[in-house]
Design a protein around this motif. Structure first.
Motif, PDB file in Angstrom:
ATOM      1  N   MET B   1     -14.256   9.024 -18.153  1.00  0.00           N
ATOM      2  CA  MET B   1     -15.731   9.082 -18.025  1.00  0.00           C
ATOM      3  C   MET B   1     -16.468   8.222 -16.899  1.00  0.00           C
ATOM      4  SD  MET B   1     -18.453   9.849 -20.826  1.00  0.00           S
ATOM      5  CE  MET B   1     -17.228  11.065 -21.783  1.00  0.00           C
ATOM      6  N   LEU B  21      -4.400   6.073 -24.135  1.00  0.00           N
ATOM      7  CA  LEU B  21      -4.339   5.994 -25.491  1.00  0.00           C
ATOM      8  C   LEU B  21      -2.717   5.670 -25.904  1.00  0.00           C
ATOM      9  CD1 LEU B  21      -6.347   8.659 -26.984  1.00  0.00           C
ATOM     10  CD2 LEU B  21      -7.031   6.413 -26.839  1.00  0.00           C
ATOM     11  N   GLY B  24      -1.872   2.292 -25.495  1.00  0.00           N
ATOM     12  CA  GLY B  24      -2.486   1.270 -26.389  1.00  0.00           C
ATOM     13  C   GLY B  24      -1.464   1.243 -27.620  1.00  0.00           C
ATOM     14  N   LEU B  25      -0.961   2.767 -28.065  1.00  0.00           N
ATOM     15  CA  LEU B  25      -0.120   2.742 -29.096  1.00  0.00           C
ATOM     16  C   LEU B  25       1.075   1.954 -29.122  1.00  0.00           C
ATOM     17  CD1 LEU B  25      -0.676   6.473 -30.072  1.00  0.00           C
ATOM     18  CD2 LEU B  25      -1.332   4.419 -31.467  1.00  0.00           C
ATOM     19  N   THR B  28       0.751  -1.947 -29.067  1.00  0.00           N
ATOM     20  CA  THR B  28       0.722  -2.583 -30.574  1.00  0.00           C
ATOM     21  C   THR B  28       2.171  -2.304 -31.150  1.00  0.00           C
ATOM     22  OG1 THR B  28      -0.175  -0.299 -31.134  1.00  0.00           O
ATOM     23  CG2 THR B  28      -1.733  -2.220 -31.101  1.00  0.00           C
ATOM     24  N   ALA B  29       2.771  -1.122 -30.984  1.00  0.00           N
ATOM     25  CA  ALA B  29       4.216  -1.036 -31.493  1.00  0.00           C
ATOM     26  C   ALA B  29       5.065  -2.079 -31.109  1.00  0.00           C
ATOM     27  CB  ALA B  29       4.769   0.375 -31.074  1.00  0.00           C
ATOM     28  N   THR B  31       4.587  -5.215 -29.949  1.00  0.00           N
ATOM     29  CA  THR B  31       4.188  -6.271 -30.587  1.00  0.00           C
ATOM     30  C   THR B  31       4.456  -6.272 -32.272  1.00  0.00           C
ATOM     31  OG1 THR B  31       1.981  -6.089 -29.334  1.00  0.00           O
ATOM     32  CG2 THR B  31       2.144  -7.852 -30.858  1.00  0.00           C
ATOM     33  N   LEU B  32       4.398  -5.131 -32.783  1.00  0.00           N
ATOM     34  CA  LEU B  32       5.073  -5.150 -34.155  1.00  0.00           C
ATOM     35  C   LEU B  32       6.226  -5.317 -33.984  1.00  0.00           C
ATOM     36  CD1 LEU B  32       4.059  -4.132 -37.111  1.00  0.00           C
ATOM     37  CD2 LEU B  32       5.131  -1.974 -36.442  1.00  0.00           C
ATOM     38  N   SER B  36       6.314 -12.608 -34.751  1.00  0.00           N
ATOM     39  CA  SER B  36       4.894 -13.231 -34.469  1.00  0.00           C
ATOM     40  C   SER B  36       4.611 -14.669 -34.097  1.00  0.00           C
ATOM     41  CB  SER B  36       4.132 -12.978 -35.673  1.00  0.00           C
ATOM     42  OG  SER B  36       4.663 -13.942 -36.659  1.00  0.00           O
ATOM     43  N   HIS B  37       3.723 -14.934 -33.428  1.00  0.00           N
ATOM     44  CA  HIS B  37       3.615 -16.296 -33.016  1.00  0.00           C
ATOM     45  C   HIS B  37       3.108 -17.416 -33.903  1.00  0.00           C
ATOM     46  CE1 HIS B  37       3.973 -14.070 -29.513  1.00  0.00           C
ATOM     47  NE2 HIS B  37       2.926 -13.328 -29.703  1.00  0.00           N
ATOM     48  N   THR B  38       2.805 -16.907 -35.030  1.00  0.00           N
ATOM     49  CA  THR B  38       2.184 -17.829 -36.047  1.00  0.00           C
ATOM     50  C   THR B  38       2.945 -18.937 -36.548  1.00  0.00           C
ATOM     51  OG1 THR B  38       1.047 -15.732 -36.862  1.00  0.00           O
ATOM     52  CG2 THR B  38       0.916 -17.782 -38.283  1.00  0.00           C
ATOM     53  N   GLU B  40       3.708 -21.540 -39.228  1.00  0.00           N
ATOM     54  CA  GLU B  40       3.330 -21.707 -40.688  1.00  0.00           C
ATOM     55  C   GLU B  40       3.033 -23.203 -41.150  1.00  0.00           C
ATOM     56  OE1 GLU B  40       5.177 -18.512 -43.420  1.00  0.00           O
ATOM     57  OE2 GLU B  40       6.346 -18.615 -41.397  1.00  0.00           O
ATOM     58  N   PRO B  42       1.414 -25.690 -42.999  1.00  0.00           N
ATOM     59  CA  PRO B  42       1.888 -26.611 -44.108  1.00  0.00           C
ATOM     60  C   PRO B  42       3.022 -26.491 -44.275  1.00  0.00           C
ATOM     61  CG  PRO B  42      -0.090 -25.072 -44.598  1.00  0.00           C
ATOM     62  CD  PRO B  42       0.607 -24.679 -43.363  1.00  0.00           C
ATOM     63  N   ASP B  43       3.772 -25.368 -44.416  1.00  0.00           N
ATOM     64  CA  ASP B  43       5.175 -25.228 -44.544  1.00  0.00           C
ATOM     65  C   ASP B  43       6.221 -25.857 -43.607  1.00  0.00           C
ATOM     66  OD1 ASP B  43       4.286 -23.970 -47.295  1.00  0.00           O
ATOM     67  OD2 ASP B  43       4.650 -21.998 -46.212  1.00  0.00           O
TER      68      ASP B  43
END
Lengths: 191, 188, 317
Positions: B1, B21, B24-25, B28-29, B31-32, B36-38, B40, B42-43
């Motif tokens: 549009m 669309l 986009g799916l 994300t798939a 990346t799933l 992940s980049h986290t 952790e 304190p551990d």
């Protein structure tokens, strides 16, 4: 007078709630509360249908009236005005109240006078209230009224569409001056 | 549009609604499916580069109380107290020596802005960056750390990074390796 | 009598557990789709008890009613939003025999119940005496009115194909071919269901970048938690409904024993799809939302209905 059955008691209780909430819907001073009491009325009316064995009618009542019609009413209220407290400016005068009460009572008496002798006063759950039974009756013995009603709704739909698409130039005198402005006339020409 | 509002070259050409669309799916798939980049934290301790500016550690033996750091500090967050001490002469009839003794060395980490100027200006390498960062306190006044606390961080200071290959020796090594000076012969 | 109590308890347990499972799945799936880990601590193993911990937290919060609010409506709204989904869950069959209450017109029952749930949002939006809440309530009303129609039409198509409005009957009449020729209806149902639930990309009513939290703006504590719970219960109801209507419910290998497992599995797939859509797609603007409903979904649903009607008429003897 026979002894009270479970159906009698249930119907009486739900019917009482229906009537009470209906009265509250017309007497409350809160605009939105009136709509919400209407929800209770329509919902408990569905309960009445359910007790009488008309399962499909009860569900459609819930789906159409509570789910759509009252939502539309509430939406319109919110879109225009939805005051939080009482709104006395929308309350009608004493005479009108009396007149409304008289008309309501008269209609009730008329309906009761016609329906009670015709159908009898006892409460009997119907056996033909399930989907198949309703469908057989609706598309069998009542097919012409049903089709006529759907035609009426179609006419109303088209009329609503026509009204909303009506050119502004054809509106009566008050808007004529506005309609004369170049922008509007240009819009009219483009149509 | 709104495709016509995009200037060309502003983004890769989009081919409309549905492919976007699906893209986009797919993103994300994907990346799933990837880890992940986290971290952790304190551990699992974070892996910090050796030049991390965590906290300033003090090597007390190197400090001469010269006050350079305190004077260069833009926040005035270094407090130094010292007194002079007279050392008896080491040889008979020699002169007594005086030296500075550090009484107090404190850094107020509620003021410090981690600019590192104190470390830069210290002529004797008494101050060092340490990657240690877990020294949060509940009270801001507790962030004023004295020299014993600053000294505790000294073991966490990483070794300096290795020199580039074929670079000149560090100053100390070059000085140590230099042949001893011989008496000038010309004057003879 | 004992059986009734047991069935009610079963529904209540499912109602309390399944939304939390969906919520936890959302936490984890969304986190991993965004390259994060999500909750990791509560309960020990990968934060499985995060939502339980959230619930405990919500209980401890103060229950605030704004002074200008309409007290009764404000306090009643979360219940009105939550209870219909509980009732709807009771009639959804997990297999031909595992169903709490086998209502004859089950499809209509679920649709009617979810339609009542909408009222809770309107009540919350209006009674908060907050302009953001009112705006959110209005957006919710407009959106739900628009998407109710395609939802009902697509369900009508399935009911027509099966020749019954009973949920067990529809799942019994299901045939793998439905996956093909009921596909438009299934798509319409899925989109309309996501819109009914006000999940992204149809979360205009609670668009937090514009109107804080829409109708829930003024809610705190347990009442706010009830709204959240009703959202996830809605996902459960709609996913299971989709599985029963369009995916054959308990059809599958060893359906005699594993029937409920198949239904739950298919429902879980749809739930994950709904979560996936939330993570992937941007929010629709209000006018785009209405345009999609009236210009795409309603015609598509009507076409599907016509196709189904033609098929039924031609194939019937």
């Amino acid at each position: 007078m026979t002894t009270l059955t479970t159906v009698d008691v249930l119907f009486g209780a739900v019917g009482l709630i229906t009537a009470a909430s209906a009265v509250l819907a017309v007497t409350t001073h809160h605009l939105v509360h009136a709509a919400l009491w209407l929800v209770v009325t329509l919902g408990t009316l569905a309960g009445c249908y359910l007790i009488l064995g008309a399962e499909l009618v009860a569900l459609v009542q819930l789906l159409v009236y509570v789910g759509a019609v009252v939502v539309l009413v509430l939406f319109a209220l919110m879109l225009t005005r939805a005051p939080m407290g009482r709104s006395p400016e929308h309350s009608s005068g004493f005479i009108q109240r009396i007149a409304a009460a008289l008309v309501g009572a008269g209609t009730t008496a008329l309906l009761a006078a016609v329906l009670l002798p015709a159908l009898g006063g006892d409460i009997r759950p119907t056996r033909a209230g399930d989907t198949k039974g309703i469908a057989t009756q609706l598309f069998g013995s009542w097919v012409w009224p049903f089709e006529l009603l759907s035609l009426l709704l179609l006419v109303a739909l088209i009329a609503a569409l026509a009204v909303s698409r009506m050119p502004t130039t054809s509106l009566p005198s008050t808007t004529e001056a506005v309609a004369e402005t170049p922008a509007n006339s240009a819009g009219g020409e483009s149509r | 549009m709104t495709d016509h509002q995009h200037s060309p070259g502003d983004s890769p050409k989009t081919n409309g609604f549905i492919p976007g669309l699906i893209k986009g799916l797919a993103t994300t798939a994907r990346t799933l499916a990837t880890p992940s980049h986290t971290a952790e934290y304190p551990d699992v301790q974070p892996h910090l580069p050796p030049r991390t500016r965590g906290v300033i550690a003090l090597l007390e033996e190197n400090c001469t109380s010269c006050m350079l750091c305190a004077r260069e500090c833009p926040d005035w967050c270094i407090y130094i107290d010292s007194h002079k001490e007279t050392l008896p002469a080491t040889t008979e009839g020699g002169r007594e020596r005086q030296r500075n003794v550090l009484d107090r060395f404190a850094i107020d980490f509620s003021l410090c802005m981690y600019c590192g100027i104190c470390i830069e200006v210290c002529p004797f390498d008494a101050l060092h960056w340490s990657p240690e960062f877990e020294y949060a306190e509940l009270n801001i006044l507790d962030l004023l750390h004295e020299k014993d606390r600053l000294g505790e961080w000294m073991p966490t200071v990483p070794a300096p990074s290795a020199l580039d290959p074929r670079s000149a020796d560090p100053q100390e090594v070059a000085a140590a390796n230099k042949p001893p000076r011989t008496a000038p012969e010309r004057r003879q | 009598m004992l059986e009734v109590v047991l069935r009610s308890l079963g529904v209540l347990a499912a109602f309390l557990v399944l939304p939390l499972v969906v919520g936890q799945t959302e936490h984890k799936v969304m986190a991993h789709m965004q390259g994060r880990l999500g909750p990791m601590y509560a309960g020990g193993f990968h934060g499985w008890a995060q939502l339980v911990a959230d619930g405990v937290k919500f209980v401890q919060k103060e229950d605030i009613t704004p002074r200008a609010a309409d007290r009764w409506v404000f306090k009643l709204a979360p219940a009105v939003a939550l209870v219909p989904y509980l009732v709807a869950l009771a009639v959804i069959p997990l297999s031909a025999t595992v169903v709490a209450a086998d209502v004859g017109a089950g499809v209509l029952f679920v649709l009617a119940a979810s339609a009542v749930g909408i009222l809770g949002l309107l009540m919350a939006g209006w009674s908060s005496a907050n302009k953001y809440a009112l705006l959110g309530g209005m957006r919710a009303a407009a959106q739900l009115l628009s998407y109710e129609l395609p939802l009902v039409l697509s369900v009508a198509s399935v009911a027509l194909a099966a020749g019954t409005v009973s949920l067990t009957g529809i799942a019994d009449a299901w045939h793998p071919l439905w996956l093909v020729w009921q596909l438009p209806g299934a798509l319409v149902f899925l989109i309309a269901a996501v819109a009914e639930l006000q999940r992204p990309p149809f979360d205009m009513p609670v668009a937090d970048s514009e109107i804080v939290m829409g109708p829930f703006t003024e809610y705190t504590g347990l009442r706010f938690a009830f709204f959240l719970l009703s959202e996830y219960a809605g996902i459960v109801v709609m996913s299971l409904l989709f599985a029963v209507l369009f995916l054959g419910g308990w059809r599958g290998p060893f359906s005699g024993v594993l029937g409920p497992v198949w239904t739950l599995l298919k429902g879980a797939l749809i739930s994950v799809l709904i979560i996936w859509l939330r993570v992937s797609w941007p929010r629709l603007r209000e006018d785009q939302l209405q345009r999609l409903a009236w210009l795409v979904l309603v015609p598509l649903a009507l076409a599907q209905l016509a196709l189904t009607a033609g098929w039924v008429v031609l194939s019937s003897p």
